[in-house]
Structures are given as C-alpha cells and as structure tokens.
Enzyme design. Structure first.
Site, short mmCIF file in Angstrom:
data_model
loop_
_atom_site.label_atom_id
_atom_site.label_comp_id
_atom_site.label_asym_id
_atom_site.label_seq_id
_atom_site.Cartn_x
_atom_site.Cartn_y
_atom_site.Cartn_z
N PHE A 1 -6.95 -0.12 4.31
CA PHE A 1 -6.30 -0.78 3.99
C PHE A 1 -5.38 0.84 3.85
CE2 PHE A 1 -7.43 -4.36 2.23
CZ PHE A 1 -7.99 -5.10 3.96
N GLU B 1 1.42 -1.15 -0.17
CA GLU B 1 0.43 0.51 -0.02
C GLU B 1 0.78 1.06 0.16
OE1 GLU B 1 -0.60 -3.11 1.80
OE2 GLU B 1 -2.87 -3.44 0.73
N HIS C 1 -12.30 -4.96 7.37
CA HIS C 1 -13.22 -4.53 5.92
C HIS C 1 -14.28 -3.61 6.51
CE1 HIS C 1 -10.66 -7.49 5.68
NE2 HIS C 1 -9.97 -7.75 4.60
#
Ligand SMILES: Cc1ncc(C[n+]2csc(CCOP(=O)(O)OP(=O)(O)O)c2C)c(N)n1
Ligand SMILES: [Mg+2]
Lengths: 329, 323
Positions: B86, B60, B129
């Site tokens: 993320f 990332e 998530h």
C-alpha cells in the site's frame, strides 16, 4: 468591521509588495535572468494578505507552485526569495529549490510545492503536531481549484475533520487549472460546498476583497485555534497573468482579462474603498509604493550580485549527517 | 541471553523510544485497537494512550503526508503502512515529499520519520499483499532503507531509525514477526549502514537480507557438506550500502551471489552486482549471480507461490554454477 490605519497600511503594503515583486519577476524572466519557469500570483494578492494578517509567526502555512504571494505575506525576506528564484546560494534554499520550492521554516512557511495537492497533508500533519504538543498553533493550507480534485484533498479534509485539527484549508479559486476552466472539471459550483462531505464549515468569500477575506479567515483561524476544527474557505479570485510566464493563454480571451482587470482587481478595489472612505490618501499610498519599489530593487540587486552555488554544494543538504545530535534545531 | 520474538523486539523498541522522547508517536491503520495485523503494536496504546498510538482513516496519502508534516513541525513520527503493497498509494508523499524536502529547501528542515512496512510472501496472500518493494527506494536519494533479519537487529535498527534525523524506511518481513531470537536487555542500537558478516567462509560470498538470509544460511550449510565454504553477509541496511564489508568479502572469496525475496529484475541484487562489477571486477573469478523472485506477480495457489520465490536450492545452484 473596523480596521485601524495601521492595518490598512499593512494590507496595502503586503498586496503592493506581492504585485510589484511578481511584476518584477515577470520582467526578469522575459529578460532571461531567471532560470526554470515561474507562476505568478498577480490578481490573487488579497487572499494571501487577508488570511495571513490573522496568523502569528509561529503558525504554519503550506503553499503551492504559485507560492510567492503566500511567502511574502507570511513575512519572508525579499532578498533571499529573489536570490532563490535566481538560483543563487544566498537564496532561501541555497539555490536548490527555485521559484516552486521556497520555504522559510523560521516563520512557519513549510514550503511551496511543485506537486499540485502536495500540501494538504503536510498542513494536516503540522496541525497534528501542534495538537500533540498542546500548543495553539494553526496550520493554513493554500491550494488551487484544480488541486481540490486530487485525492489528497479528500483524505486531508477528512482526517483533519475527524481529528478536529487546527487547520484552515484556503482554496484559491482563480477559475483555471492551467488551461482548464474549473467548471469543466469540478462537480460542484462552489468548492466550499464540498465541506459538507466532511462535516465542517464551508465558506465562500470574495477573494478580490481583502477586507472580506480577512474577516472570513479570522473566523476560521479563531475556530481552529480554539479547538473547533478545520474550515474550508474558498476565495473566488482570478489569475490575471498566464498560468506561467510565457503562457500563450489560448484558453481565454484578452477581453475577459481586461474586463477583470478593470472591474475587480484586488489592488484597485482596495484603493477605491480606502480613498472613497478617506481612510488613506493618494499620497500615503504613493509613499508605500515608493518604499516597496525600493525594497524590490534592493532584492534584485542582492540576487544579481550573489554567487551561484559552488560545485561542491551539489551533495550538501541531502542527509542530516550528525544524527540525533542535530535535533531541536 | 533472553529470547523474544521479532514482533516483541519491535514493540520493545517502540516503547523504549516513546518513553525516552515525547516527540515520538505512532500512527497507521488498525494499530491501536487491533494492535496491528501481526500483533506488533499490542499494548502500546494502553501504555501511551490513543493519541500517541493512533488509528487512522484508510487514507495512505494523508497518513504519510501528515507524518511528514508532523516531522517538519518537530515531531518524530513512526508511520505504519499496514502492508508494503500500500506504499504505492502514497508514492508522491514518499518520493517527492519525504525524500526531497530537506534537499529542495536547502537543508532548512529535516524529516525525522520512520515508515514501517511489513513485506514478503506469506500464506497465500496473493499478488497485492505479498510483495517486497525495497528496491524502488534504493533509487530515490534522500531516504535511508533498513531491513532486519532477526529480533535483535529488528530492535536495534528500529531504535536507530527512530533516532535518525533522516526519513528511514523500515521493512519487516511478515513471516519473521514470530521468529524468536536472543535480544540484549535494555538499550541496544544497531548502526544504520553497517552490514553483518553472519558466517565466514573462503569460497563464495552470499549477500542477502531479511527472511532470505535464513535461506542463504541453510544453503551455506548444504554447500559446506560439499566442501564449499560460503561467507554470508546480512546487509541489514540497503541505503546507504555498506560497500566496505561487501568488497572485503569479495576480495577474499572472489565469488559473489546475491539473494533476496524481491523480484530479481531491477532488485537490490542488481545494484550490489553493478557496484561490485564497477569497482571490484578484477578480484572476481567468475560471473556474479543473482537469486530473486521470478518476473511474475505473486500467485495465490500454494501450488504456485513457492515456485516463484527463491528457495534454498536456488541459492545452492547459483553458487555451484560459479564455484
Ligand atoms: C500532481 C500534479 N499534477 C499535475 C501537475 C501540473 N500542474 C502544475 S500547476 C497545474 C494547475 C493547477 O491548478 P490549480 O490547482 O487551480 O492552481 P493554480 O495554478 O490555478 O494556482 C497543473 C495541472 C502538477 N504539478 N502536479
Ligand atoms: Mg486555479
């Protein structure tokens, strides 16, 4: 390798400019003329000089908190650099950046970075842009031994390697990250050894020898430009001054510094070599020095006389106002 | 008007912009071979090649960092974060680099880059998530933040974001991807910074966005049955905030409720409430109410997940408390 008279003069001019610029900054800072804090590049001049001599104006570099040397070697204007360090509106960043954030986009200098390890992926991205646009530009990322322990190092090297991007990662191993000797924090003897983990060449070079740096960088830049992908080049060097101006340097002995200064200062090394080979004379070197010192005085004068930014400039430069119309510079 | 899904609308926006401008490219995890977890990139690599629609390593910091570097070097990257959760891994890149580079360097450069981030709680994806993190970026000068609630806005805002010369965060709710709605054919832009009054009313203003907007509209239906006429505003952009539209509505209704799926504490609702309290308090006939997720990580069990998320009834109850 054979170097022309011109090249030799250029090497010395660049190294001496960096040295004098930094010495001047040191004095000005101690005299209270410079706000914030400054990290000097003294002792590491051969790295920026040797690498940059292989780059074109259109090539990119990313730099660090210790970025004056890279910026000078890439061809930046000393006046605008000095003015920025003074926080003046005539500076490169109109006084918004200071010592740690000098950039000159007109010469591919994509900026110093106050975040250690912040530059890896900016260089990777610039190289990706070059690849997508089909140019043969190269991006060079300068970083310290300390930065090689950031996750961004790993992510950047892997990405550049797997996409075969035209990047040269230049580690300036000056033995310390702030107060911490790199051996106490780093799992390998040579940071270049880490290249094997990314399937790219890792090269160690004497970072106090501008000729050695030049040759090693030449191979790495050539490889990048011709589509061969990235190289990790580690220049072993030494930070002669403190981590920042005012650093009490309690983590090393004065003797260690003196010894280095005596035996392995890149400027002294250069002088010894060119004088011994009778390639440049004392007089020629002194001539360069005098010119450089004058330029630096002019830069200081310019910075001193320049105005500070006006209050209404506080909000300027945050957003691009005009949307797409302003594209393409 | 033809109806397409939210995912198709974003795909159209991408395709049109990539067609129009060769500097636009797309990168992220599992976007090319898979077509995105929500199918939102399907077909794009076949059209534009795997160079311009590229699968990245799971890196990332490198994905966002390289996006910024490419933008500095003249490209117009669109970067997919996979899940907004993320983005935390790349906060230095977003907060210290992407947002500040232009200002720090005195306007020498620009970062015309879009960061796309699917958000929201859907189908028991649990704590890592499911989040909605838009409020964090309201706090960082230099970014723009957009967050569409329907297919037309999804297309229009994405195209506007790609053409904007500033870094734009584009939050897209996972459960909205399958939503169908009318989308005008061809060139269609939604200006960044303009809220939309989706339902007019005289008694209370409900400010919302993204998926919660639809709950706000249902709450407005229920309230209407009881004689309370709610005006519902879809913010669409949260930075810069369209104060004008909010203020005009509050002036009329004298009551304000803000509803979103993100955690109530320190959420966008807090910012909107503060702005209205600072500048419009004399027009208000009662306290401002915020409706948002409870102050707890998002739990996995279907028995718990709905309890922590704001529901239609919560919005109705908040309105009734002040009207
Ligand atoms: C991410 C981050 N962590 C810590 C710091 C504080 N810091 C500034 S310079 C420095 C040492 C960096 O060492 P190195 O990478 O070897 O570069 P050098 O200073 O030796 O040139 C540290 C820890 C920072 N600026 N950014
Ligand atoms: Mg170091």
């Amino acid at each position: 390798m054979e170097f022309s008279q011109e090249q030799l003069e250029a090497f010395y001019r660049t190294m001496y400019t960096i040295r004098s610029f930094e010495e001047k900054i040191n004095d000005l800072f101690l005299a209270g003329e410079i706000p914030g804090f400054v990290h000097l590049y003294i002792g590491e001049e051969a790295v920026a000089t040797g690498v940059m001599a292989n780059l074109r104006k259109t090539d990119y570099i990313t730099s660090t908190h210790r970025g004056h040397g890279h910026t000078i070697a890439k061809g930046a204007d000393l006046k605008r650099m000095m003015a920025e360090i003074f926080g003046k509106r005539t500076g490169y960043c109109r006084g918004k950046g200071g010592s740690m954030h000098i950039a000159d986009f007109s010469i591919g200098m994509l900026g110093a970075n106050g975040v250690v390890g912040g530059g890896f992926n900016l260089a990777v991205g610039a190289a990706l842009a070059a690849k997508l646009m089909g140019t043969d530009q190269v991006a060079v990322c300068f970083f310290g031994d300390g930065a090689s322990n950031r996750g961004t190092f790993h992510e950047g090297l892997n990405m550049a390697a797997v996409w075969k991007l035209p990047v040269v990662f230049v580690c300036e191993n000056n033995q310390y990250a702030s107060t911490t000797p790199y051996r106490t924090t780093t799992s390998v003897e040579n940071i270049a050894d880490r290249a094997i983990g990314y399937g790219i060449p890792g090269v160690v070079v004497d970072g106090n020898d501008v000729f050695a740096v030049y040759e090693a960088a030449q191979a790495a830049v050539e490889r990048a430009r011709s589509g061969g992908g990235p190289t990790l080049l580690e220049a072993k060097t030494y930070r002669i001054k403190g981590h920042f101006v005012g650093d009490p340097e309690l983590y090393r002995t004065r003797q260690e510094v003196e010894e280095h200064l005596e035996n392995d200062d890149p400027l002294k090394n250069f002088r010894r070599q060119v004088l011994a080979a009778s390639r440049l004379s004392e007089r020629e070197l002194a001539e360069i020095e005098a010119q450089v010192r004058e330029e630096i005085e002019e830069a200081v004068d310019f910075a001193r006389k320049s105005p500070f930014p006006a209050p209404e400039e506080l909000f300027e430069d945050l957003y691009v106002e005009s949307g797409e119309a302003a594209c393409g510079k | 008007m033809r109806e397409i899904t939210f995912a198709e609308a974003t795909m159209e926006a991408m395709a049109e912009e990539m067609e129009r401008d060769s500097r636009v490219f797309l990168m992220g995890e599992d976007i090319a071979r898979q077509g995105g977890i929500f199918g939102q990139f399907k077909g794009l690599p076949q059209k534009f090649g795997f160079d311009r629609v590229r699968d990245t390593p799971i890196s990332e910091t490198a994905i966002v960092g390289a996006g910024i570097g490419a933008a500095l070097a003249g490209m117009r990257p669109v970067v997919d974060m996979h899940f907004v959760d993320f983005i935390t891994v790349a906060m230095d890149e977003v907060v210290n680099q992407m947002a500040k580079i232009r200002y720090m360097f005195g306007g020498q450069c620009k970062v015309p880059m879009v960061l796309r981030a699917p958000d929201g709680a859907a189908r028991s994806a649990a704590a890592q998530h499911s989040q909605s993190l838009e409020a964090w970026f309201v706090h960082v000068p230099g970014l723009k933040v957009v967050i569409p609630s329907n297919p037309a806005d999804a297309k229009g805002l994405l195209k506007a974001a790609i053409r904007d010369d500033n870094p734009v965060l584009y939050f897209e709710n996972k459960d909205l991807f399958r939503m169908k709605g009318p989308v005008p054919d061809g060139e269609f832009l939604v200006p960044i910074g303009k809220a939309n009054v989706v339902r007019e009313g005289r008694d209370v203003t409900i400010v919302s966005y993204s998926i919660t907007l639809h709950k706000a509209l249902k709450a407005a239906d229920k309230l209407a049955e009881e004689g309370i006429e709610a005006e519902v505003i879809d913010l669409r952009t949260i930075v810069p905030l369209d104060k004008e539209t909010i203020f005009a509505s509050v002036k009329k209704t004298k009551h304000l409720v803000i509803a979103h799926e993100a955690t109530k504490n320190g959420g966008v609702g807090s910012e909107v409430a503060a702005v209205v309290a600072e500048e419009m308090i004399d027009y208000l006939d009662g306290p401002i109410k915020r409706v948002g997720a409870k102050f707890v990580p998002i739990p996995f069990s279907p028995a718990l997940e709905p309890l922590m998320l704001p529901q239609i009834e919560d919005i109705v109850a908040a309105v009734k408390e002040i009207c």
